[in-house]
Design a protein around this motif. Structure first.
Motif: not given
Length: 313
Positions: A198-215
């Motif tokens: 839960p600590g990382w899930r709500g962070s901007r770092d998580f959002q940016e990294y998941v976006r990169a993995c999706r690409d």
């Protein structure tokens, strides 16, 4: 009229999606008959970083500069079939992918390395250390169980690891790679959200990294290749190759092994991973990380970096 799903699945990505700039150098090396994209920084004893599913080398973006500053030569590789590495139609059996690890060490001009693997990278680390222990100075495993522990848990823990591994059974479906990339690879985001703490899930770092993995998973053939590594154990479980694999892995490895696992990991349950030490007769340590999910090196980057430095030193 074209639906949204049809539109997003028409997006095209190239290997360049896996190229992220930073205090490191990108290059390609030939190892075990394939061409691997690697990211390198620093000088000193070699630390080889292996990512998991559904990721790529950028999983180690926090560790690469810190380990280089600590006096190590750090190399993070895209596994076979991932990122900007080759995506051959075959070679996703555990024997070949474990040989990839050893081939990378040799291709980098080293006789041995500290290998750090997360998720699939951790499984390959265990396998390669059992098959080729002389190429290992030490091993660090994150968010993964020894392959034989994982196999046993699927059989004896139906309400635990079997339920947590339901995605593995979905991966066996024909053409599931298209479901993985549908809707702009939304399933990748869903899996990573479910597995993270839960600590990382709500962070901007998580959002940016998941976006990169999706690409990156939408690079042509990447999704198919990623799933093939998880299909091989099911295809060969009762065959000669599968029985031979189990027999080879039953030999405990002498490689000093540090195992770090998130207490909140919902992909590989802590109770599944914890028994992995029985397959190591070298020095072994187990550490459970409170409040951390399946991605320790990103959820607690400073802690993981310090542990890698301690073990590699």
């Amino acid at each position: 009229m074209t639906s949204y799903a049809e539109r997003v699945t028409r997006k095209t990505f190239a290997d360049s999606a896996a190229i992220k700039q930073g205090p490191w150098t990108h290059r390609h090396i030939d190892a075990n008959g394939s061409r691997f994209h690697v990211v390198e920084a620093g000088e000193g004893p070699l630390i080889l970083l292996l990512h998991g599913f559904p990721e790529f080398w950028w999983a180690w973006r926090h560790q690469i500069p810190a380990l280089a500053d600590a006096g190590f030569r750090v190399v993070a590789a895209d596994l076979r079939g991932y990122g900007a590495s080759d995506k051959p139609p075959r070679g996703y059996d555990a024997y070949t992918m474990a040989a990839d690890v050893v081939g990378l060490v040799r291709a980098l001009g080293e006789r041995e390395a500290t290998v750090v693997g997360h998720d699939l990278g951790g499984i390959l680390g265990f396998a390669a250390a059992a098959f080729h222990p002389r190429q290992f100075k030490s091993l660090v495993v994150l968010g993964a169980a020894h392959p034989l522990r994982q196999r046993a848990a699927l059989a004896v823990d139906p309400k635990g690891q079997l339920t947590a591994s339901r995605h593995l059974f979905a991966f066996q479906m024909p053409r599931y790679e298209h479901k993985l990339t549908d809707w702009d690879a939304r399933k990748v985001a869903d899996l990573m959200y479910a597995w993270s703490g839960p600590g990382w899930r709500g962070s901007r770092d998580f959002q940016e990294y998941v976006r990169a993995c999706r690409d990156v998973i939408q690079i042509p053939q990447a999704a198919f290749c990623a799933l093939e590594a998880f299909r091989w154990p099911f295809r060969t479980a009762m065959g000669l190759a599968g029985r031979r694999f189990v027999k080879l892995l039953q030999r405990p490895t002498p490689v000093p092994t540090l195992q770090l696992h998130g207490a909140l990991d919902r992909c590989v349950l802590p109770r599944t991973a914890q028994g992995s030490g029985r397959y190591v007769y070298g020095r072994y340590e187990w550490k459970l990380l409170d409040g951390i999910g399946h991605f320790p090196q990103q959820e607690a980057p400073e802690t993981i970096t310090k542990e890698i430095i301690r073990w590699a030193s």
